[in-house]
Design an enzyme around this catalytic site. Structure first.
Site, PDB file in Angstrom:
ATOM      1  N   HIS A 182     -49.790 -30.858   6.216  1.00 26.07           N
ATOM      2  CA  HIS A 182     -51.078 -31.827   5.362  1.00 26.07           C
ATOM      3  C   HIS A 182     -52.306 -31.001   6.461  1.00 26.07           C
ATOM      4  O   HIS A 182     -51.887 -31.719   7.670  1.00 26.07           O
ATOM      5  CB  HIS A 182     -51.309 -32.255   4.773  1.00 26.07           C
ATOM      6  CG  HIS A 182     -52.368 -32.469   3.912  1.00 26.07           C
ATOM      7  ND1 HIS A 182     -52.846 -34.325   3.623  1.00 26.07           N
ATOM      8  CD2 HIS A 182     -53.666 -32.214   3.205  1.00 26.07           C
ATOM      9  CE1 HIS A 182     -53.838 -33.474   2.636  1.00 26.07           C
ATOM     10  NE2 HIS A 182     -53.671 -32.259   2.591  1.00 26.07           N
ATOM     11  N   HIS A 191     -44.047 -31.674  -6.214  1.00 25.63           N
ATOM     12  CA  HIS A 191     -44.785 -33.270  -6.185  1.00 25.63           C
ATOM     13  C   HIS A 191     -46.118 -32.977  -6.490  1.00 25.63           C
ATOM     14  O   HIS A 191     -47.001 -31.823  -5.325  1.00 25.63           O
ATOM     15  CB  HIS A 191     -44.710 -34.344  -5.370  1.00 25.63           C
ATOM     16  CG  HIS A 191     -44.627 -34.119  -4.564  1.00 25.63           C
ATOM     17  ND1 HIS A 191     -45.706 -34.615  -3.542  1.00 25.63           N
ATOM     18  CD2 HIS A 191     -43.118 -34.155  -3.278  1.00 25.63           C
ATOM     19  CE1 HIS A 191     -45.624 -34.170  -2.652  1.00 25.63           C
ATOM     20  NE2 HIS A 191     -44.225 -34.558  -2.220  1.00 25.63           N
ATOM     21  N   HIS A 203     -50.781 -33.712   9.667  1.00 27.74           N
ATOM     22  CA  HIS A 203     -50.075 -34.058   9.532  1.00 27.74           C
ATOM     23  C   HIS A 203     -49.088 -33.958   8.873  1.00 27.74           C
ATOM     24  O   HIS A 203     -48.965 -32.705   7.856  1.00 27.74           O
ATOM     25  CB  HIS A 203     -51.009 -36.115   9.154  1.00 27.74           C
ATOM     26  CG  HIS A 203     -51.767 -35.663   8.156  1.00 27.74           C
ATOM     27  ND1 HIS A 203     -52.505 -35.619   7.824  1.00 27.74           N
ATOM     28  CD2 HIS A 203     -51.056 -36.556   7.146  1.00 27.74           C
ATOM     29  CE1 HIS A 203     -53.629 -35.278   7.088  1.00 27.74           C
ATOM     30  NE2 HIS A 203     -52.431 -35.634   6.041  1.00 27.74           N
ATOM     31  N   GLU A 244     -58.110 -39.900   6.403  1.00 30.75           N
ATOM     32  CA  GLU A 244     -56.991 -40.369   5.709  1.00 30.75           C
ATOM     33  C   GLU A 244     -56.607 -41.902   6.120  1.00 30.75           C
ATOM     34  O   GLU A 244     -56.232 -41.551   7.839  1.00 30.75           O
ATOM     35  CB  GLU A 244     -55.903 -39.196   5.167  1.00 30.75           C
ATOM     36  CG  GLU A 244     -56.009 -38.496   4.071  1.00 30.75           C
ATOM     37  CD  GLU A 244     -54.459 -37.510   4.095  1.00 30.75           C
ATOM     38  OE1 GLU A 244     -53.857 -37.900   4.528  1.00 30.75           O
ATOM     39  OE2 GLU A 244     -55.055 -36.557   3.802  1.00 30.75           O
ATOM     40  N   HIS A 278     -55.598 -39.946  10.492  1.00 26.78           N
ATOM     41  CA  HIS A 278     -55.291 -38.792  10.442  1.00 26.78           C
ATOM     42  C   HIS A 278     -56.915 -38.145   9.594  1.00 26.78           C
ATOM     43  O   HIS A 278     -56.947 -38.128   8.433  1.00 26.78           O
ATOM     44  CB  HIS A 278     -54.042 -37.701   9.534  1.00 26.78           C
ATOM     45  CG  HIS A 278     -52.559 -38.713   9.440  1.00 26.78           C
ATOM     46  ND1 HIS A 278     -51.316 -39.233   8.817  1.00 26.78           N
ATOM     47  CD2 HIS A 278     -52.481 -38.821  11.208  1.00 26.78           C
ATOM     48  CE1 HIS A 278     -50.885 -39.324   9.649  1.00 26.78           C
ATOM     49  NE2 HIS A 278     -51.316 -39.072  10.768  1.00 26.78           N
TER      50      HIS A 278
HETATM   51 FE   LIG Z   1     -53.077 -35.940   3.822  1.00 32.08          FE
END
Ligand SMILES: [Fe+2]
Length: 437
Positions: free
Chosen positions: A331, A288, A367, A337, A361
């Site tokens: 990630h 994705h 995360h 974030e 995060h």
């Molecule tokens: Fe992220």
């Protein structure tokens, strides 16, 4: 009472409440109709390039110089501004919170603002702050403007009414509103108790992202943004105006309402948007795209592709990708974030991230899906699945987000968030199949 809106994003709007109250063919007639005063509200420097030049002309009962008097200091200790470094003793980490508690005392929208993070520098007009608001009463005679930035409001519980000098925006969970820097407004509660998230943008204004190869349609379409038609009150009773200016609060007393704009035109104005009208684009075979594919609004930083703020949503959508780990991948990120959940469940976290909750995060902190989510997604039969009843969002910024003392110490912070990854097992055993026992 229904209020009306004009469709479009960043249009040059015009609206009048009384016939002929909006001058035609000029901005500043010698004597505007109805004895109104003409006033320009500039959201960009006069000389900003055409694409980012924003101003509106307001025709009002009194000019804004009559809506301020002598200021005195006001105190809203839970609304913080950047830089707010070293506000607490909590060590570095990934953090998650249950919903911010509703207030027990009478609390309006401004007093109910609880800052969670700040980023950048309000004096340098860079960065942002992420807040949660909780309120249980309307701002009756109080009014507010924020000189420090625009406010992106994301309701999570309860409907509100933003009565602004340029018109009235009614807002319910599932919709968002943007109130530009300097706009005078008050907030009335439609429901008894309300809660939601606010992104305070110190930098360049939020705008629609370029779509690149996606083309001329999808994501947030301009016509789905709604700007209120003019509305005014001619109220000669005591009022207050609270101002947030360079991180500090000031208040002035008035003997009349400052919401007295009878007509206006221009492209600097508040707006709202229904997140259900966002047309998501995604993978139709495998993998994705990065979550930037779900950007609703972006505030540029001046460095190309490096946003001061991206406002990103994770809306209901079909998952159809073949031979793909469908939840968000693990990630680490130069952008930091701040996530919230308006309703439903977020697909990377099976439990613990609840509506009204927050996760953070930060810069370069790892995360990704929790252990149970990883297990399920790694073994799931990959037939088309509709991800429904969900609306999560992210305030993402190029700047690290500094926690406030309130966020570090509030009882709803989850001490054990980090444990959600503890059960991720080693599956490497030297064979191509790995150990999936
Ligand atoms: Fe992220």
């Amino acid at each position: 009472m229904g209020f009306s809106y004009m469709p479009g994003f960043g249009n040059d709007f015009e609206t009048e409440t009384l016939p002929g109250s909006l001058p035609q063919g000029r901005n500043s007639p010698q004597r505007p109709a109805y004895g109104l005063y003409a006033e320009q509200l500039s959201g960009s420097p006069f000389t900003a390039p055409r694409g980012t030049n924003e101003r509106s002309w307001l025709y009002r009962i009194r000019p804004s110089v009559r809506h301020t008097g002598r200021f005195k200091a006001a105190n809203y200790p839970l609304w913080k501004s950047a830089p707010n470094v070293g506000d607490h003793e909590l060590a570095l980490g990934q953090y998650r919170w249950n919903p911010v508690p509703m207030p027990k005392e009478p609390t309006d929208f401004i007093a109910g603002m609880r800052s969670i993070t700040t980023a950048g520098d309000v004096l340098g007009q860079t960065g942002m702050a992420a807040h949660v608001y909780v309120a249980n009463r309307s701002m009756a005679d109080g009014h507010f403007f924020n000189a420090d930035g625009e406010l992106l409001v994301v309701p999570q519980v309860g409907a509100l009414r933003f009565v602004t000098e340029m018109g009235v925006i009614e807002l319910r969970p599932g919709e968002i509103a943007v109130l530009p820097r300097g706009l005078v407004f008050k907030v009335e509660l439609v429901d008894e108790t309300v809660r939601g998230y606010v992104c305070e943008n110190y930098g360049a204004k939020l705008t629609l992202p370029d779509r690149g190869p996606i083309g001329a349609n999808c994501l947030a379409n301009p016509r789905d943004f709604k700007t209120p038609c003019a509305w005014f009150e001619d109220k000669e009773t005591p009022c207050r105006l609270i101002v947030k200016w360079c991180g500090q609060f000031h208040v002035t007393e008035l003997d009349h309402s400052p919401l007295d704009v009878v007509a206006w035109h221009g492209n600097y104005s508040p707006y709202k948007y229904d997140l259900a009208t966002f047309s998501p684009v995604g993978a139709i075979l495998f993998d994705h795209p990065d979550p930037s594919i779900f950007t609703v609004l972006t505030a540029p930083s001046g460095e190309e592709g490096t946003a001061n703020i991206d406002f990103v949503i994770f809306p209901p959508r079909w998952l159809v990708a073949e031979n793909t780990f469908r939840p968000p991948w693990y990630h680490r990120n130069i952008m930091s974030e701040f996530m919230g959940l308006i309703h439903g469940q977020y697909d990377a976290k099976e439990e613990g991230f609840v509506p009204g909750g927050i996760s953070l995060h930060n810069l370069m902190l790892a995360h990704g899906p929790d252990a149970s989510g990883f297990e399920r997604a790694s073994r799931a039969e990959l037939k088309p699945v509709k991800l429904d009843n969900t609306m999560a969002f992210m305030f993402e910024t190029r700047f690290p987000q500094m926690l406030t003392r309130y966020a570090a110490e509030v009882e709803t912070r989850q001490e054990n968030y980090i444990d959600c990854w503890a059960d991720l097992k080693k599956r490497f055993n030297g064979t191509p199949e790995g150990d999936w026992s």
